[in-house]
Design a protein around this motif. Structure first.
Motif, PDB file in Angstrom:
ATOM      1  N   ILE A  73     -18.315  -0.419 107.759  1.00  0.00           N
ATOM      2  CA  ILE A  73     -18.614   0.332 108.925  1.00  0.00           C
ATOM      3  C   ILE A  73     -18.652  -0.646 110.259  1.00  0.00           C
ATOM      4  O   ILE A  73     -18.461  -0.308 111.085  1.00  0.00           O
ATOM      5  N   ASP A  74     -19.534  -1.556 109.778  1.00  0.00           N
ATOM      6  CA  ASP A  74     -19.680  -2.722 110.890  1.00  0.00           C
ATOM      7  C   ASP A  74     -18.200  -3.313 111.228  1.00  0.00           C
ATOM      8  O   ASP A  74     -17.938  -3.285 112.669  1.00  0.00           O
ATOM      9  N   LEU A  75     -17.613  -3.312 110.255  1.00  0.00           N
ATOM     10  CA  LEU A  75     -15.995  -3.939 110.395  1.00  0.00           C
ATOM     11  C   LEU A  75     -15.235  -2.953 111.568  1.00  0.00           C
ATOM     12  O   LEU A  75     -14.608  -3.217 112.639  1.00  0.00           O
ATOM     13  N   PHE A  76     -15.339  -1.616 111.193  1.00  0.00           N
ATOM     14  CA  PHE A  76     -14.665  -0.619 111.599  1.00  0.00           C
ATOM     15  C   PHE A  76     -15.271  -0.527 113.226  1.00  0.00           C
ATOM     16  O   PHE A  76     -14.301  -0.453 114.141  1.00  0.00           O
ATOM     17  N   TYR A  77     -16.373  -0.538 113.529  1.00  0.00           N
ATOM     18  CA  TYR A  77     -17.124  -0.384 114.718  1.00  0.00           C
ATOM     19  C   TYR A  77     -16.577  -1.631 115.632  1.00  0.00           C
ATOM     20  O   TYR A  77     -16.272  -1.301 116.733  1.00  0.00           O
ATOM     21  N   SER A  78     -16.532  -2.864 114.919  1.00  0.00           N
ATOM     22  CA  SER A  78     -15.874  -4.082 115.832  1.00  0.00           C
ATOM     23  C   SER A  78     -14.666  -3.859 116.102  1.00  0.00           C
ATOM     24  O   SER A  78     -14.295  -4.423 117.342  1.00  0.00           O
ATOM     25  N   ILE A  79     -13.943  -3.093 115.328  1.00  0.00           N
ATOM     26  CA  ILE A  79     -12.454  -2.937 115.679  1.00  0.00           C
ATOM     27  C   ILE A  79     -12.268  -2.159 116.780  1.00  0.00           C
ATOM     28  O   ILE A  79     -11.567  -2.251 117.822  1.00  0.00           O
ATOM     29  N   LEU A  80     -13.126  -0.970 116.588  1.00  0.00           N
ATOM     30  CA  LEU A  80     -13.109   0.099 117.771  1.00  0.00           C
ATOM     31  C   LEU A  80     -13.492  -0.572 119.007  1.00  0.00           C
ATOM     32  O   LEU A  80     -12.692  -0.199 120.134  1.00  0.00           O
ATOM     33  N   ARG A  81     -14.619  -1.144 119.121  1.00  0.00           N
ATOM     34  CA  ARG A  81     -14.868  -2.134 120.262  1.00  0.00           C
ATOM     35  C   ARG A  81     -13.914  -2.800 121.142  1.00  0.00           C
ATOM     36  O   ARG A  81     -13.497  -2.736 122.072  1.00  0.00           O
ATOM     37  N   GLU A  82     -13.032  -3.605 120.227  1.00  0.00           N
ATOM     38  CA  GLU A  82     -12.008  -4.459 120.452  1.00  0.00           C
ATOM     39  C   GLU A  82     -11.005  -3.888 120.976  1.00  0.00           C
ATOM     40  O   GLU A  82     -10.319  -4.258 122.023  1.00  0.00           O
ATOM     41  N   ASP A 134     -26.857   6.158 116.536  1.00  0.00           N
ATOM     42  CA  ASP A 134     -27.204   4.819 116.888  1.00  0.00           C
ATOM     43  C   ASP A 134     -25.862   4.254 117.271  1.00  0.00           C
ATOM     44  O   ASP A 134     -25.727   3.478 118.261  1.00  0.00           O
ATOM     45  N   ALA A 135     -24.643   4.549 116.427  1.00  0.00           N
ATOM     46  CA  ALA A 135     -23.388   3.746 116.759  1.00  0.00           C
ATOM     47  C   ALA A 135     -22.761   4.322 117.969  1.00  0.00           C
ATOM     48  O   ALA A 135     -22.337   3.532 118.878  1.00  0.00           O
ATOM     49  N   VAL A 136     -23.055   5.667 118.424  1.00  0.00           N
ATOM     50  CA  VAL A 136     -22.421   6.130 119.464  1.00  0.00           C
ATOM     51  C   VAL A 136     -23.071   5.368 120.789  1.00  0.00           C
ATOM     52  O   VAL A 136     -22.512   5.115 121.677  1.00  0.00           O
ATOM     53  N   ASN A 137     -24.482   5.477 120.533  1.00  0.00           N
ATOM     54  CA  ASN A 137     -25.182   4.686 121.714  1.00  0.00           C
ATOM     55  C   ASN A 137     -24.682   3.251 121.867  1.00  0.00           C
ATOM     56  O   ASN A 137     -24.876   2.792 122.971  1.00  0.00           O
ATOM     57  N   GLN A 138     -24.396   2.630 120.946  1.00  0.00           N
ATOM     58  CA  GLN A 138     -23.895   1.225 120.999  1.00  0.00           C
ATOM     59  C   GLN A 138     -22.486   0.932 121.645  1.00  0.00           C
ATOM     60  O   GLN A 138     -22.225   0.045 122.120  1.00  0.00           O
ATOM     61  N   LEU A 139     -21.548   1.945 121.102  1.00  0.00           N
ATOM     62  CA  LEU A 139     -20.259   1.759 121.230  1.00  0.00           C
ATOM     63  C   LEU A 139     -19.733   2.456 122.637  1.00  0.00           C
ATOM     64  O   LEU A 139     -18.903   2.076 123.175  1.00  0.00           O
ATOM     65  N   ALA A 140     -20.176   3.750 122.554  1.00  0.00           N
ATOM     66  CA  ALA A 140     -19.450   4.686 123.388  1.00  0.00           C
ATOM     67  C   ALA A 140     -20.096   4.249 124.905  1.00  0.00           C
ATOM     68  O   ALA A 140     -21.175   4.318 125.075  1.00  0.00           O
ATOM     69  N   ASN A 141     -19.278   4.512 125.944  1.00  0.00           N
ATOM     70  CA  ASN A 141     -19.841   4.622 127.205  1.00  0.00           C
ATOM     71  C   ASN A 141     -19.917   5.975 127.877  1.00  0.00           C
ATOM     72  O   ASN A 141     -20.700   6.111 128.757  1.00  0.00           O
ATOM     73  N   HIS A 142     -19.354   6.850 127.186  1.00  0.00           N
ATOM     74  CA  HIS A 142     -19.619   8.250 127.431  1.00  0.00           C
ATOM     75  C   HIS A 142     -19.840   9.083 126.157  1.00  0.00           C
ATOM     76  O   HIS A 142     -19.452   8.689 125.325  1.00  0.00           O
ATOM     77  N   VAL A 143     -20.563  10.161 126.421  1.00  0.00           N
ATOM     78  CA  VAL A 143     -21.036  11.068 125.236  1.00  0.00           C
ATOM     79  C   VAL A 143     -20.864  12.343 125.542  1.00  0.00           C
ATOM     80  O   VAL A 143     -21.147  12.822 126.743  1.00  0.00           O
ATOM     81  N   ALA A 144     -20.288  13.051 124.444  1.00  0.00           N
ATOM     82  CA  ALA A 144     -20.425  14.565 124.751  1.00  0.00           C
ATOM     83  C   ALA A 144     -20.990  15.304 123.497  1.00  0.00           C
ATOM     84  O   ALA A 144     -20.790  14.637 122.291  1.00  0.00           O
ATOM     85  N   CYS A 145     -22.030  15.934 123.744  1.00  0.00           N
ATOM     86  CA  CYS A 145     -22.809  16.541 122.724  1.00  0.00           C
ATOM     87  C   CYS A 145     -22.326  18.017 122.471  1.00  0.00           C
ATOM     88  O   CYS A 145     -22.513  18.734 123.675  1.00  0.00           O
ATOM     89  N   LEU A 146     -21.830  18.211 121.521  1.00  0.00           N
ATOM     90  CA  LEU A 146     -21.073  19.589 121.161  1.00  0.00           C
ATOM     91  C   LEU A 146     -21.990  20.245 120.254  1.00  0.00           C
ATOM     92  O   LEU A 146     -22.295  19.926 119.234  1.00  0.00           O
TER      93      LEU A 146
END
Ligand SMILES: Nc1ncnc2c1ncn2[C@@H]1O[C@H](COP(=O)(O)OP(=O)(O)OP(=O)(O)O)[C@@H](O)[C@H]1O
Length: 240
Positions: free
Chosen positions: A167-176, A193-205
């Motif tokens: 999961i951590d590797l996946f997230y670092s790849i997305l960030r890059e 938590d991951a959305v909070n750390q990675l995404a600059n925008h959020v949509a709560c559906l």
């Protein structure tokens, strides 16, 4: 700022349930949008519509300023990673075969190598896809989605079966991919938590769009998070 996606008043009514109700939001170039929502919130339905797989909707969807009902050209700019890629466990294809399937034109071996390295699956290239762990498979499908150099990456994140290290590797790849390669990312996730750390925008559906905006504005507002969690929980109880 260049608008990549414009969704206006999107409603999807299935025979028994209204999966999306008057949803409107925009995605700008370079955005990293996290879409969060409980089970049944309409995330996959939203992706189906965006990818032209479901044309029974009300409202308007534009990619690069053009209505998707008018042209399918926009699909060339999208790399899509489904929640659960469907294949047989014993399907006799290797990692490199799967990535190659993503190519639309002639095989560009250099490009394949580059993507395999980028996703940390170069060592796995001759392994059979069904033998890999879910986290490894996920990276293979991201590689397949990236092989055409898309401007947008859409990911329907699987929730189970992936260990923390992957999961951590996946997230670092997305960030890059977002920060270095400037790929616009639209990512559905259950991991707040991951959305909070990675995404600059959020949509709560939650059938309707409960919130859309900068992640900071959502995650710094405890009252908003509480309201959203309660609304999601109620919806969940209602359906189970
Ligand atoms: N093809 C379909 N026909 C009828 N109803 C459907 C169809 N696809 C989804 N639904 C219903 O629409 C609602 C939204 O489903 P959807 O799969 O879009 O939610 P989701 O947010 O992706 O859920 P999950 O997080 O569990 O994947 C659910 O009530 C679901 O049962």
């Amino acid at each position: 700022m260049l608008k990549i996606v414009e969704i206006e008043n999107l409603t999807v009514q299935y025979p028994d349930v209204k999966a999306l109700d008057d949803v409107s939001f925009e995605v700008n170039q370079g955005d990293f949008l996290g879409i969060i929502g409980p089970n049944g919130a309409g995330k996959s339905t939203l992706f189906d519509v965006m990818l032209g797989l479901n044309t029974k909707y009300k409202g308007t969807i534009k990619f690069f300023g053009e209505d998707i009902k008018k042209s399918k050209e926009y699909l060339k700019e999208i790399g899509y990673v489904p929640q659960k890629p469907i294949f047989e466990k014993n399907f006799p294809v290797t990692v490199i075969d799967v990535v190659r399937m993503g190519l639309r034109n002639e095989t560009d071996e250099n490009k394949i190598d580059e993507v395999l390295q980028q996703l940390w699956i170069h060592e796995l290239r001759n392994r059979r896809i069904g033998d890999l762990s879910e986290g490894q498979q996920q990276r293979v499908f991201i590689a397949k989605a990236l092989i055409t150099n898309p401007k947008i990456l859409i990911l329907d994140e699987p929730v189970t079966g992936i260990d923390q290290q992957n999961i951590d590797l996946f997230y670092s790849i997305l960030r890059e991919l977002n920060s270095k390669r400037k790929i616009t990312i639209i990512w559905s996730s259950h991991d707040l938590d991951a959305v909070n750390q990675l995404a600059n925008h959020v949509a709560c559906l939650n059938r309707t769009l409960f919130f859309h905006g900068e992640s900071e504005k959502f995650f710094s507002n405890d009252e908003l998070i509480k309201q959203y969690s309660e609304a999601s929980m109620q919806e969940h109880m209602h359906h189970h």
